[in-house]
Design a protein around this motif. Sequence first.
Motif, PDB file in Angstrom:
ATOM      1  N   VAL A  42      10.006   0.333  -8.923  1.00  5.42           N
ATOM      2  CA  VAL A  42       9.809   0.312 -10.378  1.00  5.42           C
ATOM      3  C   VAL A  42      11.185   0.449 -11.022  1.00  5.42           C
ATOM      4  CG1 VAL A  42       8.768   1.481 -12.354  1.00  5.42           C
ATOM      5  CG2 VAL A  42       7.527   1.333 -10.176  1.00  5.42           C
ATOM      6  N   ALA A  43      11.516  -0.485 -11.866  1.00 10.68           N
ATOM      7  CA  ALA A  43      12.868  -0.556 -12.418  1.00 10.68           C
ATOM      8  C   ALA A  43      13.218   0.673 -13.248  1.00 10.68           C
ATOM      9  CB  ALA A  43      13.014  -1.816 -13.264  1.00 10.68           C
ATOM     10  N   ASN A  44      14.473   1.070 -13.156  1.00  5.26           N
ATOM     11  CA  ASN A  44      15.034   2.127 -13.988  1.00  5.26           C
ATOM     12  C   ASN A  44      16.201   1.511 -14.764  1.00  5.26           C
ATOM     13  OD1 ASN A  44      16.427   4.339 -15.081  1.00  5.26           O
ATOM     14  ND2 ASN A  44      15.966   5.662 -13.326  1.00  5.26           N
ATOM     15  N   PRO A  45      16.126   1.456 -16.097  1.00  2.00           N
ATOM     16  CA  PRO A  45      17.182   0.783 -16.880  1.00  2.00           C
ATOM     17  C   PRO A  45      18.564   1.402 -16.667  1.00  2.00           C
ATOM     18  CG  PRO A  45      15.731   2.063 -18.308  1.00  2.00           C
ATOM     19  CD  PRO A  45      15.083   2.037 -16.973  1.00  2.00           C
ATOM     20  N   GLU A  46      18.635   2.631 -16.171  1.00  3.65           N
ATOM     21  CA  GLU A  46      19.920   3.291 -15.970  1.00  3.65           C
ATOM     22  C   GLU A  46      20.444   3.130 -14.543  1.00  3.65           C
ATOM     23  OE1 GLU A  46      19.174   7.326 -17.053  1.00  3.65           O
ATOM     24  OE2 GLU A  46      19.124   6.905 -19.204  1.00  3.65           O
ATOM     25  N   LEU A  47      19.799   2.249 -13.769  1.00  2.00           N
ATOM     26  CA  LEU A  47      20.167   2.139 -12.360  1.00  2.00           C
ATOM     27  C   LEU A  47      20.093   0.691 -11.895  1.00  2.00           C
ATOM     28  CD1 LEU A  47      20.861   4.047  -9.947  1.00  2.00           C
ATOM     29  CD2 LEU A  47      18.439   3.990  -9.355  1.00  2.00           C
ATOM     30  N   GLN A  93       0.810  -1.218   0.000  1.00  2.50           N
ATOM     31  CA  GLN A  93       0.000   0.000   0.000  1.00  2.50           C
ATOM     32  C   GLN A  93       0.844   1.270   0.000  1.00  2.50           C
ATOM     33  OE1 GLN A  93      -3.362  -0.496  -0.155  1.00  2.50           O
ATOM     34  NE2 GLN A  93      -2.735  -2.649  -0.253  1.00  2.50           N
ATOM     35  N   MET A  94       2.167   1.116   0.111  1.00  5.35           N
ATOM     36  CA  MET A  94       3.053   2.275   0.204  1.00  5.35           C
ATOM     37  C   MET A  94       3.380   2.802  -1.196  1.00  5.35           C
ATOM     38  SD  MET A  94       3.531   2.401   3.533  1.00  5.35           S
ATOM     39  CE  MET A  94       1.852   1.812   3.716  1.00  5.35           C
ATOM     40  N   GLY A  95       2.703   3.852  -1.640  1.00  5.18           N
ATOM     41  CA  GLY A  95       2.906   4.352  -3.000  1.00  5.18           C
ATOM     42  C   GLY A  95       4.134   5.218  -3.156  1.00  5.18           C
ATOM     43  N   ASN A  96       4.589   5.886  -2.069  1.00  2.00           N
ATOM     44  CA  ASN A  96       5.751   6.772  -2.136  1.00  2.00           C
ATOM     45  C   ASN A  96       6.888   6.148  -1.326  1.00  2.00           C
ATOM     46  OD1 ASN A  96       4.337   9.072  -3.540  1.00  2.00           O
ATOM     47  ND2 ASN A  96       3.102   9.006  -1.666  1.00  2.00           N
ATOM     48  N   PRO A 104       3.537   5.039 -10.473  1.00  2.93           N
ATOM     49  CA  PRO A 104       4.823   5.247  -9.799  1.00  2.93           C
ATOM     50  C   PRO A 104       5.934   5.511 -10.813  1.00  2.93           C
ATOM     51  CG  PRO A 104       4.213   2.924  -9.749  1.00  2.93           C
ATOM     52  CD  PRO A 104       3.036   3.660 -10.294  1.00  2.93           C
ATOM     53  N   MET A 105       6.759   6.483 -10.512  1.00  6.25           N
ATOM     54  CA  MET A 105       7.858   6.806 -11.422  1.00  6.25           C
ATOM     55  C   MET A 105       8.996   5.801 -11.241  1.00  6.25           C
ATOM     56  SD  MET A 105       9.804   9.989  -9.555  1.00  6.25           S
ATOM     57  CE  MET A 105      11.151   9.663  -8.420  1.00  6.25           C
ATOM     58  N   VAL A 111      14.430   7.016  -4.617  1.00  2.78           N
ATOM     59  CA  VAL A 111      13.095   7.591  -4.452  1.00  2.78           C
ATOM     60  C   VAL A 111      12.211   7.202  -5.630  1.00  2.78           C
ATOM     61  CG1 VAL A 111      11.755   9.718  -4.229  1.00  2.78           C
ATOM     62  CG2 VAL A 111      14.016   9.544  -3.137  1.00  2.78           C
ATOM     63  N   SER A 112      10.993   6.809  -5.285  1.00  2.00           N
ATOM     64  CA  SER A 112       9.961   6.581  -6.292  1.00  2.00           C
ATOM     65  C   SER A 112       8.645   7.086  -5.714  1.00  2.00           C
ATOM     66  CB  SER A 112       9.844   5.101  -6.654  1.00  2.00           C
ATOM     67  OG  SER A 112       8.782   4.891  -7.563  1.00  2.00           O
ATOM     68  N   THR A 113       8.046   8.067  -6.375  1.00  4.84           N
ATOM     69  CA  THR A 113       6.768   8.620  -5.919  1.00  4.84           C
ATOM     70  C   THR A 113       5.717   8.462  -7.005  1.00  4.84           C
ATOM     71  OG1 THR A 113       7.333  10.834  -6.717  1.00  4.84           O
ATOM     72  CG2 THR A 113       7.919  10.308  -4.435  1.00  4.84           C
ATOM     73  N   LEU A 114       4.468   8.581  -6.621  1.00  2.00           N
ATOM     74  CA  LEU A 114       3.375   8.471  -7.574  1.00  2.00           C
ATOM     75  C   LEU A 114       3.256   9.767  -8.368  1.00  2.00           C
ATOM     76  CD1 LEU A 114       0.654   6.716  -5.386  1.00  2.00           C
ATOM     77  CD2 LEU A 114       2.251   5.671  -6.999  1.00  2.00           C
ATOM     78  N   GLN A 115       3.171   9.635  -9.672  1.00  2.00           N
ATOM     79  CA  GLN A 115       3.062  10.793 -10.553  1.00  2.00           C
ATOM     80  C   GLN A 115       1.671  10.843 -11.176  1.00  2.00           C
ATOM     81  OE1 GLN A 115       5.746  13.093 -10.700  1.00  2.00           O
ATOM     82  NE2 GLN A 115       6.322  11.797  -8.954  1.00  2.00           N
TER      83      GLN A 115
END
Length: 507
Positions: A350-355, A322-325, A380-381, A371-375
């Motif tokens: 959420v995966a980042n191909p550069e990280l 349930q933790m979106g941020n 989620p970013m 950090v990943s927050t809901l946009q």
Amino acid sequence: MDPASTSNILVGKSITTAKGDKVWLLPKYGNRHGLVAGATGTGKTVTLMTLAEGFARLGVPVFLADVKGDVAGLAMAGAASDKLSERVAEIGVDGYTNEGNPTIFWDLWGQKGHPVRTTVSEMGPLLLSRILELNDTQSGVLEILFKLADDRGLLLLDLKDLRALLGLIADERKDISTSYGLVSTQSIGAIQRALLQIEQQGGDAFFGEPALELGDLMRTTQDGRGMIGILAADQLILKPKLYTSFLLWLLSELFEKLPEVGDLDKPKLVFVFDEAHLLFDDAPPALLQRVEQVVRLIRSKGVGVYFCSQFPDDVPDNILGQMGNRFQHALRAFTPRDQKAVKTAAETFVANPELDVAKTISQLGVGEALVSTLQDKGIPMPVERTLVAPPRCRMGAITDAERQQVRAGSPVGMKYDQAVDRESAFEMLSKKADAAAANNDAPPAKGEEHEEEGGFGQAVKDAVFGTKRRQGMIETMAKQTVRTMGSQVGRQILRGVLGGIFGGSKR
């Protein structure tokens, strides 16, 4: 000035690539909850303070516990320094100034803030059992106690009310066991000992009136800033069950009493649960189910819940989902436990191909976080390695004089600083006991005295029950019954007598 800086919360600057994009938390998704995790000394507290300030500037009240004593710095303006100026310039924080925040200090014992109280009835048997560390059987007796209080109209406000009702149950144990369920003297004694222990720890100050009103946690200033409520928890954290039960009670009260509001432009309140692992350690299934229910549904009441702990897997999966941020500070993979936590953190972003998340977690510096927050549309970013923006307040403890200064200007001091003790179960049962004692001590009335000494009534009593010199009818019948019980006829007569007493045989 960046338009987003006036409507969103600046978390920091991405350092995943050379682009250096700013990372924001959108207030409209602030009620989608969040998790701040990381090893000790990696900057979790500073991140919490940055988020609290950001919400407060947007008019959102915040409530959080001060476990180490440094969160109180939110009330005071920070001090300028070269290092701080470099960080502000590197991130590009617009309009940065050192300033304090509107703050209300709270304390269960009323020493470092206004007293926080609730009544025994509002706490309820489930959380009270957790505070008292009762087993299942003892918890069942406590539930009977609450039911008995409701049925007899007895208010349970403080611990002396609880003790008085335990005494009543002990006196009427057989009748209560028949009507409500088995109550053993051992369980009553165990609850009484647990109450004594919590009283010796000062927990009795938490129960009473005036009870905390939720509206006082959701105040805003005249200029529209949200007030930050800070609970002094440096001593409270030494009593983990009391600490977590209080915060969970508060969260449950918000869930039960706030109206449904759906999705707002910003939360009505942000609730920070520090040292969250203590909530889930050895928690019974009923309690975990309650926490999950509250976290899932309180979003629609406009409340955002942010857990803070060392490891992301301190929070159960069904709640973690349930933790979106998410704000993940450094973890050091020195032990198998650490390695498992790193893997959990890497898999939930959420995966980042550069990280390479799993590799980066152990390389983060102090003040850096993944950090990943809901946009937009609640998506989620991709996770970003972020240089966290510094708060504008003091990053450290405050003095006793500064604390008293803030407390003296509080808008709720006159309301909570003086305890109130109105009539409740203890007083009502004490009056009944005093009245019964007075009736027993009163001399017999003139007519009663005469009847006791002689007269027709006494003659009938002597005939039925006998005297010292002469046996009565009951004794005579009993002896005759004993003589006949040895025969078949006697046994039939005995069954007939018993059948008559208990309503006869069933046809």
